[in-house]
Write a protein that holds these residues in place. Structure first.
Motif, mmCIF file in Angstrom:
data_model
loop_
_atom_site.group_PDB
_atom_site.id
_atom_site.type_symbol
_atom_site.label_atom_id
_atom_site.label_comp_id
_atom_site.label_asym_id
_atom_site.label_seq_id
_atom_site.Cartn_x
_atom_site.Cartn_y
_atom_site.Cartn_z
ATOM 1 N N GLU A 145 0.833 -1.205 0.000
ATOM 2 C CA GLU A 145 0.000 0.000 0.000
ATOM 3 C C GLU A 145 0.868 1.256 0.000
ATOM 4 O OE1 GLU A 145 -3.671 2.043 2.563
ATOM 5 O OE2 GLU A 145 -2.604 0.291 3.359
ATOM 6 N N ALA A 146 1.902 1.247 0.833
ATOM 7 C CA ALA A 146 2.786 2.409 0.883
ATOM 8 C C ALA A 146 3.525 2.595 -0.435
ATOM 9 C CB ALA A 146 3.786 2.248 2.026
ATOM 10 N N GLU B 216 9.726 10.841 -6.801
ATOM 11 C CA GLU B 216 10.813 11.414 -6.010
ATOM 12 C C GLU B 216 11.084 10.586 -4.766
ATOM 13 O OE1 GLU B 216 9.213 14.193 -8.797
ATOM 14 O OE2 GLU B 216 8.177 13.121 -7.167
ATOM 15 N N THR B 217 10.018 10.133 -4.114
ATOM 16 C CA THR B 217 10.191 9.292 -2.925
ATOM 17 C C THR B 217 10.830 7.963 -3.291
ATOM 18 O OG1 THR B 217 8.319 10.315 -1.795
ATOM 19 C CG2 THR B 217 8.989 8.135 -1.034
ATOM 20 N N LEU B 218 10.381 7.366 -4.374
ATOM 21 C CA LEU B 218 10.935 6.082 -4.799
ATOM 22 C C LEU B 218 12.415 6.191 -5.141
ATOM 23 C CD1 LEU B 218 7.983 4.876 -7.025
ATOM 24 C CD2 LEU B 218 8.773 3.751 -4.938
ATOM 25 N N LEU C 25 12.017 1.730 5.978
ATOM 26 C CA LEU C 25 11.219 2.635 5.146
ATOM 27 C C LEU C 25 10.511 3.681 5.990
ATOM 28 C CD1 LEU C 25 9.614 0.526 2.269
ATOM 29 C CD2 LEU C 25 11.461 2.198 2.151
ATOM 30 N N HIS C 26 10.162 3.322 7.214
ATOM 31 C CA HIS C 26 9.611 4.331 8.114
ATOM 32 C C HIS C 26 10.624 5.450 8.320
ATOM 33 C CE1 HIS C 26 7.875 6.416 11.458
ATOM 34 N NE2 HIS C 26 8.804 5.979 12.305
ATOM 35 N N GLY C 27 11.885 5.084 8.544
ATOM 36 C CA GLY C 27 12.917 6.092 8.717
ATOM 37 C C GLY C 27 13.118 6.942 7.488
ATOM 38 N N ALA C 28 12.901 6.351 6.304
ATOM 39 C CA ALA C 28 13.123 7.080 5.055
ATOM 40 C C ALA C 28 11.923 7.902 4.625
ATOM 41 C CB ALA C 28 13.485 6.096 3.942
ATOM 42 N N THR C 29 10.714 7.410 4.935
ATOM 43 C CA THR C 29 9.514 8.037 4.361
ATOM 44 C C THR C 29 8.445 8.388 5.379
ATOM 45 O OG1 THR C 29 8.314 5.952 3.986
ATOM 46 C CG2 THR C 29 9.896 6.643 2.280
ATOM 47 N N GLY C 30 8.575 7.890 6.622
ATOM 48 C CA GLY C 30 7.566 8.172 7.629
ATOM 49 C C GLY C 30 6.296 7.371 7.499
#
Length: 228
Positions: free
Chosen positions: A19-20, A27-29, A123-128
Motif C-alpha cells: 500500500e505504501a 521522487e520518494t521512490l 522505510l519508516h525512517g526514510a519516508t515516515g
C-alpha cells in the motif's frame, strides 16, 4: 514461532508495504534509505519482492549475503514499482503457503517477517510510513534471542532488560546488564543503531557500554545515528 503466526506477520507486513509503495511519488521512490544507504526506496522494495521470488524458487545460493540481494535489486532496477509489487503479490502468497505447508525448515524461509519487518522500519525512517506493529518486532526478538555466538568483539553474557522481557546475548558467566526499549533492541540487533546510540542506553558500567556498543549487532552496524 508457529507457522500460522509467521505467515500472518509476513502477509500483514507485505500488505502495508505494498500500500505504501503504490502511494509513493517518483521522487520518494528515488530517495535513499538511510538504514540501507546503497539503496533507494525502489531498490528496497525490489529486494523484498526478490526475496519472495528466490525463496519460493529455492534460489538460496549465497543467502542472505549482499551479492545475493544485489541480484534481486539489479534484476528489477528498470521495472516500474507497480510491476515490482505485482510480482510480490504473486510470490508473497506462494511463500506464505510454503511456510504453512511445513515442507521446509530453513529458518529464513520460515520466518520472512523478520526481514520484511526490518525493512518496513527502514522505510519508516526514510519516508515516515509508520513503524511496524509491536507484535512483529517482539516476535523478531523472540526469534533472534538468546544468541550464544555474538559478535566476536562482545565478551561474556549480556542481559538486555526491556519492558517486554529480558534477552540474553553471548555465553558463559554474566558480565553486564543494560536497559533499553524493545524497539531499540530490535533495531540495534540488525545494525540500525550506531555505537553512540547504544552507549546512551542504561548500562551497568561504562566498560560494558564500550565493549558491547560495537558487539551487539548481528549485521554490519551503522556508524551514523538513525532515527525511526
Amino acid at each position: 514461532m508457529n507457522a500460522t503466526t509467521s505467515a500472518d506477520l509476513y502477509a500483514a507486513s507485505r500488505a502495508r508495504l505494498t500500500e505504501a509503495g503504490l502511494s509513493f511519488s517518483p521522487e520518494t521512490l528515488a530517495g535513499r534509505v538511510p538504514a540501507c544507504p546503497d539503496w533507494t526506496v525502489h531498490n528496497l522494495l525490489s529486494h523484498l519482492a526478490g526475496v519472495a521470488a528466490d525463496f519460493v524458487s529455492g534460489n538460496l545460493d549465497g543467502v542472505p549475503r549482499p551479492p545475493w540481494t544485489a541480484v534481486q535489486v539489479d534484476a528489477r532496477r528498470s521495472t516500474p514499482i507497480s510491476g515490482v509489487l505485482d510480482e510480490w503479490a504473486t510470490t508473497g502468497p506462494t511463500l506464505e503457503k510454503l511456510i504453512l505447508s511445513g515442507e521446509t525448515s530453513h529458518p529464513l524461509i520460515c520466518n520472512p517477517y523478520v526481514d520484511a519487518g526490518t525493512h518496513e522500519a527502514d522505510l519508516h525512517g526514510a519516508t515516515g510510513i509508520g513503524r511496524p506493529p509491536r507484535e512483529l518486532w517482539l516476535a523478531t526478538l523472540d526469534w533472534i534471542f538468546p544468541v550464544t555466538e555474538p559478535n566476536e568483539d562482545a565478551p561474556g553474557l549480556l542481559s538486555v532488560v526491556t519492558p517486554d522481557g529480558t534477552y540474553q546475548v553471548g555465553a558463559g558467566e554474566p558480565v553486564a546488564e543494560v536497559r533499553t526499549d524493545s524497539y531499540e533492541l530490535f533495531r540495534a540487533a540488525f545494525g540500525r543503531r550506531s555505537p553512540a546510540q547504544l552507549r546512551a542506553w542504561q548500562w551497568s558500567s561504562a566498560d560494558a557500554a564500550d565493549s558491547w556498543s560495537t558487539g551487539l549487532a548481528f549485521l554490519p552496524q551503522t556508524q551514523v545515528d538513525l532515527i525511526d
